[in-house]
Write an enzyme that holds these catalytic residues in place. Structure first.
Site, PDB file in Angstrom:
ATOM      1  N   CYS A 183      39.402 -25.420 -11.970  1.00  0.00           N
ATOM      2  CA  CYS A 183      40.256 -25.558 -13.147  1.00  0.00           C
ATOM      3  C   CYS A 183      40.511 -27.031 -13.454  1.00  0.00           C
ATOM      4  CB  CYS A 183      41.571 -24.819 -12.933  1.00  0.00           C
ATOM      5  SG  CYS A 183      42.677 -24.850 -14.360  1.00  0.00           S
ATOM      6  N   CYS A 225      46.459 -18.098 -10.291  1.00  0.00           N
ATOM      7  CA  CYS A 225      47.198 -17.752 -11.511  1.00  0.00           C
ATOM      8  C   CYS A 225      46.657 -16.510 -12.194  1.00  0.00           C
ATOM      9  CB  CYS A 225      47.223 -18.938 -12.471  1.00  0.00           C
ATOM     10  SG  CYS A 225      45.623 -19.377 -13.187  1.00  0.00           S
TER      11      CYS A 225
END
Length: 395
Positions: A101, A193
């Site tokens: 990410c 997440c």
């Protein structure tokens, strides 16, 4: 400077934005909408993509009096992070989605858009220190996040600011409290997440489906069946579906994963000891800068320990990794070979090997690579040379 403060909705990014403003920069706050799954975005979900996190970030921006926007990178996040995560597990690797990410979203997609809009830098709440292009570990050893920033390039770092890296976490919370931020006591997020319930194996099972295989011991005897290699990682002890201990009374661990045959090998703790690492997809490591061989320290987990090692940068003409992933043309032409001076336990393909130079003012991050092969530790010393190493697929 005109800067974009990436605001996750947590206390660290809130204080980072505040410090950037106090330093005299022109600041806007941006919250990244990354996952559109109902589980990730639902109110009360603890991640970096939930509705609650977005609302928290907006309240901090309002308190600071700065403009606030939500930028939707969910399609790119799915392609570059979630799909990559699933594909890596499917071929027996153990990826770290936070590094991916950072590499593809926070410091590529976000940074590219920010620069295109006329901003000079991106501000985040990472615990790392960056001065004159040199990145060091954060002052707070318990919160240091330099490891997950090891995938960034020099070009990206030239447009980054990490204002909280010189501070310990308790002081950050006190500063947030002094500013009246509602997130001052907000707990840190630890889950992936896009898997907020923490059920990684179930998530992968839905994405990949059943791929039955065999679980074998060190001598090749079959001890059980399994539903897919994606349910395992090197060093795993729990959730094997086996009696907790073997016939010898010792715990058993996953020591190898061969996705091509669907074989998961189990063994004892000593079988996990690694003395050599080979990595590709290098970032910031170049013989022109560091030389062909140098001494360093290496870290293979976000909160793992470091061990001293001798590093070599060698030509890497191979376009296909042992796990079967085809390398991209723009990837580094070098590979990193590490001879460890002390053994590491349970090193897996797909993890990042982040290399540091020890320094009294804080270890200096030199760069990183993605682990593609390991060699066992010998009690007589570290593993042999890279040319002598057997990759898991060849063992």
């Amino acid at each position: 400077m005109r800067v974009v403060a990436a605001m996750s909705g947590g206390v660290d990014s809130a204080v980072a934005a505040s410090r950037a403003l106090e330093a005299g920069h022109e600041v806007i706050g941006v919250h990244l909408a990354l996952s559109q799954s109902p589980e990730a975005v639902r109110a009360g979900s603890r991640g970096c993509c939930s509705l609650e996190d977005s609302a928290d970030a907006r309240r901090v921006a309002d308190k600071l009096g700065i403009p606030f926007y939500v930028w939707d990178f969910s399609d790119r996040f799915k392609a570059d992070v979630i799909d990559d995560f699933v594909d890596s597990y499917a071929i027996g690797e153990t990826p770290n989605p936070c590094l991916r990410c950072n590499e593809k979203i926070k410091f590529e997609a976000l940074l590219d858009r920010s620069i295109a809009l006329g901003f000079d830098a991106v501000v985040t709440g990472h615990y790392a220190r960056l001065h004159d292009g040199v990145m060091r570990r954060g002052v707070d050893a318990n919160k240091d996040q330099s490891y997950v920033l090891g995938v960034l390039t020099d070009e990206q770092l030239a447009h980054c600011m990490f204002p909280v890296g010189d501070t310990i976490k308790p002081e950050i919370r006190e500063e947030a409290k002094d500013h009246g931020f509602g997130v001052a006591s907000k707990p840190d997020s630890h889950d992936i997440c896009f898997i907020p319930d923490g059920q990684t194996q179930a998530f992968l099972g839905k994405k990949i489906g059943l791929r039955p295989g065999l679980m074998k011991d060190q001598d090749g005897s079959t001890v059980a069946e399994h539903d897919g290699v994606y349910g395992f990682t090197i060093g795993q002890r729990k959730g094997l579906g086996l009696p907790r201990e073997g016939l010898d009374g010792k715990p058993r661990y996953v020591t190898d994963i061969d996705a091509a045959t669907g074989t998961v090998t189990i063994g004892q703790r000593d079988d996990l000891r690694v003395g050599g690492i080979t990595a590709d997809r290098l970032k910031r490591l170049d013989p022109a800068v560091h030389g062909r061989e140098f001494e360093c320290e290496v870290q293979v987990r976000a909160h793992g320990g470091v061990v001293p090692a001798t590093a070599r940068l060698v030509d890497d003409p191979e376009r296909t990794t042992p796990a079967g992933r085809v390398k991209k043309e723009d990837e580094s032409p070098w590979r990193l070979e590490l001879d460890l001076h002390e053994p590491l336990q349970g090193v897996a393909r797909g993890q990042a090997a982040v290399v540091y130079q020890p320094d009294a003012d804080g270890d200096i991050l030199l760069g990183s690579g993605t682990i593609r092969a390991t060699a066992p530790w010998s009690d007589a010393g570290a593993a042999g040379t890279a040319g002598e190493r057997a990759t898991p697929a060849e063992a």
